[in-house]
Write a protein that holds these residues in place. Structure first.
Motif, PDB file in Angstrom:
ATOM      1  N   LEU A 181       0.830  -1.216   0.000  1.00 50.12           N
ATOM      2  CA  LEU A 181       0.000   0.000   0.000  1.00 50.12           C
ATOM      3  C   LEU A 181       0.858   1.258   0.000  1.00 50.12           C
ATOM      4  N   ASN A 182       1.953   1.241   0.750  1.00 49.66           N
ATOM      5  CA  ASN A 182       2.838   2.409   0.780  1.00 49.66           C
ATOM      6  C   ASN A 182       3.483   2.641  -0.585  1.00 49.66           C
ATOM      7  N   TYR A 183       3.819   1.554  -1.275  1.00 49.34           N
ATOM      8  CA  TYR A 183       4.384   1.694  -2.623  1.00 49.34           C
ATOM      9  C   TYR A 183       3.367   2.324  -3.564  1.00 49.34           C
ATOM     10  N   LEU A 184       2.119   1.896  -3.480  1.00 53.29           N
ATOM     11  CA  LEU A 184       1.073   2.458  -4.337  1.00 53.29           C
ATOM     12  C   LEU A 184       0.858   3.935  -4.036  1.00 53.29           C
ATOM     13  N   ARG A 185       0.930   4.307  -2.768  1.00 55.58           N
ATOM     14  CA  ARG A 185       0.776   5.725  -2.408  1.00 55.58           C
ATOM     15  C   ARG A 185       1.923   6.552  -2.969  1.00 55.58           C
ATOM     16  N   ARG A 186       3.131   5.999  -2.941  1.00 56.27           N
ATOM     17  CA  ARG A 186       4.279   6.712  -3.529  1.00 56.27           C
ATOM     18  C   ARG A 186       4.115   6.878  -5.033  1.00 56.27           C
ATOM     19  N   ARG A 187       3.382   5.960  -5.652  1.00 49.00           N
ATOM     20  CA  ARG A 187       3.105   6.066  -7.081  1.00 49.00           C
ATOM     21  C   ARG A 187       2.021   7.097  -7.391  1.00 49.00           C
ATOM     22  N   GLY A 188       1.466   7.718  -6.350  1.00 45.84           N
ATOM     23  CA  GLY A 188       0.446   8.748  -6.565  1.00 45.84           C
ATOM     24  C   GLY A 188      -0.969   8.230  -6.495  1.00 45.84           C
ATOM     25  N   MET A 189      -1.183   6.996  -6.039  1.00 48.27           N
ATOM     26  CA  MET A 189      -2.527   6.434  -5.971  1.00 48.27           C
ATOM     27  C   MET A 189      -3.165   6.765  -4.629  1.00 48.27           C
ATOM     28  N   LYS A 190      -4.387   7.272  -4.686  1.00 48.05           N
ATOM     29  CA  LYS A 190      -5.145   7.550  -3.471  1.00 48.05           C
ATOM     30  C   LYS A 190      -5.938   6.313  -3.073  1.00 48.05           C
ATOM     31  N   LEU A 191      -5.670   5.818  -1.892  1.00 45.95           N
ATOM     32  CA  LEU A 191      -6.339   4.616  -1.399  1.00 45.95           C
ATOM     33  C   LEU A 191      -7.334   5.025  -0.322  1.00 45.95           C
ATOM     34  N   VAL A 192      -8.528   5.358  -0.753  1.00 46.96           N
ATOM     35  CA  VAL A 192      -9.568   5.827   0.163  1.00 46.96           C
ATOM     36  C   VAL A 192     -10.235   4.625   0.812  1.00 46.96           C
ATOM     37  N   ASN A 193     -10.290   4.639   2.143  1.00 48.36           N
ATOM     38  CA  ASN A 193     -10.956   3.573   2.918  1.00 48.36           C
ATOM     39  C   ASN A 193     -10.351   2.192   2.692  1.00 48.36           C
ATOM     40  N   ILE A 194      -9.082   2.145   2.319  1.00 50.20           N
ATOM     41  CA  ILE A 194      -8.387   0.868   2.160  1.00 50.20           C
ATOM     42  C   ILE A 194      -7.239   0.823   3.164  1.00 50.20           C
ATOM     43  N   ASN A 195      -7.264  -0.144   4.072  1.00 48.95           N
ATOM     44  CA  ASN A 195      -6.190  -0.267   5.053  1.00 48.95           C
ATOM     45  C   ASN A 195      -5.718  -1.713   5.145  1.00 48.95           C
TER      46      ASN A 195
END
Length: 330
Positions: A99-113
């Motif tokens: 998930l942290n890698y996806l966030r660094r790629r600019g992806m917004k992960l709303v309500n996903i933990n």
């Protein structure tokens, strides 16, 4: 006076609710099946020794499958804890890395933990896989194609005729005709279109899926039973059509690609994600496989409009100069 119609109204409302829940469960079943096939097809083409997914909600819990998908799609190397670990802290750590890698790629992960993924919550797991498909496969393929498009190609793409009248990515694809036409668009003559009859829905779909797999190397993510339903699942169809765009980006109609991207954005927005944008998503560098730094992709139509307006203004300016010069000389 007794209201005899009231119980009937309650019964009708109950029937509507039951139908809605049944439809939602059916769409979820099809998405689980489609995403499972997509994951296995994606991993098998690059990592033959990777384990296969049989139960998506269970197999994704340890985070290893998730990290394998990201490594395959981005050509990156991510740190993994013990493969197939049953220890919850290690599972959470793997999922957190993904998930942290996806966030660094600019992806917004709303309500996903992490805990929801480790717990195997269907709606969260499906939402995450869907975002990965959109951002790292469909979106990245289209953005790379747009970056390669030069000024000479713009006119060709805009004037290119299309035989695919896809009004949506649901019912329009139900009878199988569009799948068969898409295959013929990529490989002319692969399918005899005269033999495609609208009433032979299952046969049309099965024929398209088999030929796409055999002739075009497109994995069969769907079965005829998944598409020939009252309300075909758009997410699953977009995922399957995205395989054609990924493998044959130049042969697929530009209009179809634009419609697919537009609809994918809207479906993404409905899940609370507003980051699916050609300008905001970080594309991959083809040499290193890492996200490009500050890469901006401007849609080629905007470039074309800007060039036309610039030339018009320039011609008007020249006209006024010549006109004023003529008046002074006279």
């Amino acid at each position: 006076m007794e209201n005899v119609g009231y119980p009937h109204a309650i019964r009708r409302d109950s029937d509507v609710c039951n139908r809605f829940h049944n439809l939602k469960d059916e769409q979820q079943r099809i998405q689980i099946k489609t995403f499972t096939n997509w994951i296995n097809a994606t991993l098998s083409k690059n990592n033959n020794d990777q384990r296969k997914v049989t139960d998506l909600m269970s197999d994704i819990k340890d985070g290893v499958i998730l990290l394998n998908i990201l490594e395959t799609l981005t050509n990156s190397k991510l740190t993994k804890e013990m493969p197939k670990s049953t220890r919850r802290p290690l599972q959470i750590n793997n999922v957190s890395t993904a998930l942290n890698y996806l966030r660094r790629r600019g992806m917004k992960l709303v309500n996903i933990n992490c805990t929801d993924i480790v717990d195997g919550k269907p709606s969260i797991v499906l939402g995450l896989v869907w975002k990965i498909i959109l951002h790292l496969q469909i979106q990245n393929t289209l953005s790379r194609r747009l970056r390669r498009t030069n000024s000479q190609d713009i006119g060709k793409l805009l004037t290119r005729s299309t035989s695919l009248e896809a009004k949506d990515f649901g019912k329009s694809w139900r009878n199988g005709e569009l799948f068969n036409k898409l295959i013929n668009r990529i490989k002319p003559g692969a399918i005899v279109e005269q033999k495609i009859q609208p009433e032979n829905v299952r046969e049309n779909l099965q024929n398209a899926f088999k030929i796409a797999e055999r002739e075009l190397d497109i994995p069969q993510l769907l079965d005829p039973d998944d598409v020939d339903v009252e309300k075909p699942d758009e997410v699953s169809i977009i995922t399957y059509v995205g395989e054609f765009i990924k493998k044959y980006p130049d042969e697929v109609d530009v209009c179809l690609k634009e419609r697919l991207l537009t609809r994918a954005r809207r479906l993404s927005y409905s899940h609370g994600d507003s980051s699916l944008d050609l300008v905001r998503v970080k594309p991959l560098d083809e040499a290193s496989g890492k996200p490009c730094q500050e890469t901006r992709t401007i849609p080629y139509i905007c470039v074309l409009v800007f060039v036309i307006l610039y030339k018009c203004i320039w011609y008007i300016f020249i006209f006024f100069i010549i006109h004023n010069t003529f008046l002074r000389s006279s």
